[in-house]
Design a protein around this motif. Structure first.
Motif, short mmCIF file in Angstrom:
data_model
loop_
_atom_site.label_atom_id
_atom_site.label_comp_id
_atom_site.label_asym_id
_atom_site.label_seq_id
_atom_site.Cartn_x
_atom_site.Cartn_y
_atom_site.Cartn_z
N ALA A 299 0.80 -1.22 0.00
CA ALA A 299 -0.01 0.09 0.01
C ALA A 299 0.67 1.20 0.13
CB ALA A 299 -0.81 0.10 1.35
N GLY A 300 1.85 1.14 0.82
CA GLY A 300 2.82 2.49 0.97
C GLY A 300 3.33 2.81 -0.48
N THR A 301 3.81 1.83 -1.19
CA THR A 301 4.71 1.92 -2.15
C THR A 301 3.47 2.47 -3.57
OG1 THR A 301 6.20 0.11 -2.15
CG2 THR A 301 5.95 0.69 -4.38
N ALA A 302 2.29 1.73 -3.42
CA ALA A 302 1.37 2.06 -4.41
C ALA A 302 0.90 3.58 -4.45
CB ALA A 302 0.20 1.41 -4.26
N ASP A 303 0.94 4.01 -2.81
CA ASP A 303 0.28 5.53 -2.66
C ASP A 303 1.53 6.25 -3.04
OD1 ASP A 303 -1.17 7.49 -0.89
OD2 ASP A 303 0.71 7.46 0.04
N GLU A 304 2.71 5.96 -2.72
CA GLU A 304 3.82 6.88 -3.16
C GLU A 304 3.91 7.09 -4.53
OE1 GLU A 304 8.70 6.43 -3.24
OE2 GLU A 304 7.52 5.48 -1.71
N ASP A 305 3.77 5.99 -5.55
CA ASP A 305 3.86 6.09 -7.00
C ASP A 305 2.87 6.94 -7.65
OD1 ASP A 305 5.45 4.99 -9.31
OD2 ASP A 305 3.32 4.52 -9.85
N LEU A 306 1.52 6.72 -6.99
CA LEU A 306 0.32 7.50 -7.51
C LEU A 306 0.68 8.75 -7.22
CD1 LEU A 306 -2.03 7.69 -8.97
CD2 LEU A 306 -3.33 7.27 -6.64
N ALA A 307 1.08 9.34 -6.04
CA ALA A 307 1.30 10.61 -5.67
C ALA A 307 2.17 11.11 -6.56
CB ALA A 307 1.44 10.75 -4.22
N ARG A 308 3.46 10.61 -6.67
CA ARG A 308 4.56 11.07 -7.31
C ARG A 308 4.12 11.42 -8.93
NH1 ARG A 308 8.83 8.64 -10.13
NH2 ARG A 308 8.32 6.54 -9.77
#
Length: 384
Positions: A299-308
């Motif tokens: 979840a953390g990686t997916a959140d970070e990638d989408l935000a970036r």
């Protein structure tokens, strides 16, 4: 002038929910809509059909396009596994809309897709919804980049709460249970696409030195299965746990880059590993000489990638609205809430009208090439 609207309504009476959703979306606009996209989730396929028909009846002269789903997005939230209707409306002055309906026919010993419209120089993008149970979505999308002169396609595979027999596609007042539907959009109304695959690489980049189809046999001259075993042994406890839940492999989109980091890969699932053959099975054809790197997702990686990716897009474009197609493996399955992706789009891009559905496979371009994805969020952004 308000050029876009969106609404999401829930309820046991899907037809009533459809009426409320389409009227709410249309009321937000200053003038009639040119395009209405809508998505229906419900346990009874016939009620889904009636709800879709009702949206099309109330959309006036707008071009209508929609599908069934197991969950829908709109009104700043996501809803999964219950009766819900999401409607997105747009007034697009100076924009050309060309609808199409795709079917398959047998030609000799091959299955051919018919009905695709040839894009014009003004076309900027296409929206595509398919029935994944019988339409060759992967093969078709793979060919579209060349066949459509690089035109980006965005959309998803429809589904229903009862599986294959509950898929419905809606286009221009008609209901279909098979094939695919879509629309080509021409003019300056489309800004572009954002595709977030939500993975981060682990281990080193490696060159494929032996492969057959979608089987990777050697990586950097070593048995591919042995490479995988070595990688897993060297992972941290956290990453080893993520790999145990589902390991992925990234195929580098630019072979000439000096380094390949997060976001530089087309992500595919590692679907099998055969110690006897020393082979890894992945969801894509692989060629000798390509660069690959193992990937994990949380979840953390997916959140970070989408935000970036949204931030990078927003730094170059002022966005007025968007259509969002998220994997049905995201939502509450990956995040704490089903609203995650739509809230991120609204917050980071500063837009209100965002709607879509949780897809059984998402369609969007990576490095200028159209692909079908999994666990991905794909956004088609429109100018304000």
């Amino acid at each position: 002038m308000a050029r876009f609207g969106d609404a999401l309504t829930t309820g046991a009476d899907l037809v009533n929910a459809a009426e409320r959703a389409v009227l709410q979306a249309l009321e937000q606009m200053d003038g009639p809509a040119d395009l209405v996209c809508f998505f229906v989730s419900g346990a009874d396929p016939e009620e889904v059909t009636l709800a879709g028909k009702r949206v099309m009846e109330l959309s006036g002269d707008a071009l209508t396009l929609g599908c069934s789903a197991t969950g829908v997005v709109g009104g700043g939230r996501g809803v999964e596994g219950q009766g819900a209707v999401s409607v997105w409306s747009a007034r697009l002055p100076g924009v050309e809309l060309t609808p199409f309906r795709l079917d398959t026919v047998i030609e000799g010993d091959q299955l051919a897709v018919v009905g695709m419209r040839e894009p014009t120089p003004r076309d900027r993008a296409g929206i595509l919804f398919t029935n994944p149970y019988e339409f060759p979505t992967q093969a078709f999308v793979r060919e579209t980049t060349a066949a459509l002169d690089g035109l980006p396609l965005v959309g998803g595979m429809a589904d229903g709460m009862r599986g294959e027999d509950s898929v419905r596609l809606f286009c221009e007042g008609e209901v279909a249970e098979n094939g695919a539907i879509g629309v080509l959009i021409g003019g300056d109304g489309v800004l572009g696409t954002v595709v977030s695959q939500g993975c981060r690489p682990v281990g080193p980049s490696m060159t494929v030195t032996k492969a057959e189809g979608n089987l990777v046999l050697e990586l950097a001259g070593i048995n591919a299965y042995e490479r995988l075993e070595t990688l897993v042994e060297e992972l941290s406890d956290e990453d080893r746990e993520l790999a145990a839940r589902g390991l992925h492999i990234g195929i580098a989109m630019d072979e000439y880059a000096d380094h390949h980091e997060q976001g530089d890969f087309l992500i595919r699932t590692l679907s099998g590993a055969d110690p006897d053959l020393g082979a890894l099975t992945i969801g894509e054809m692989v060629e000798v000489g390509q660069t690959v790197r193992f990937q994990v997702r949380d979840a953390g990686t997916a959140d970070e990638d989408l935000a970036r990716r949204l931030s990078e897009f927003g730094a170059e474009h002022a966005v007025g609205a968007g259509l969002l197609f998220s994997c049905n493996g995201r939502g509450e399955t990956l995040f704490a809430q089903a609203d995650h992706d739509v809230l991120a789009v609204r917050r980071i891009l500063g837009v209100g009208p965002v709607a879509g559905f949780f897809a059984a496979g998402e369609i969007g371009p990576v490095a200028g090439v159209n692909h079908v994805h999994g666990f991905t969020a794909c956004l088609l952004a429109f100018a304000p």
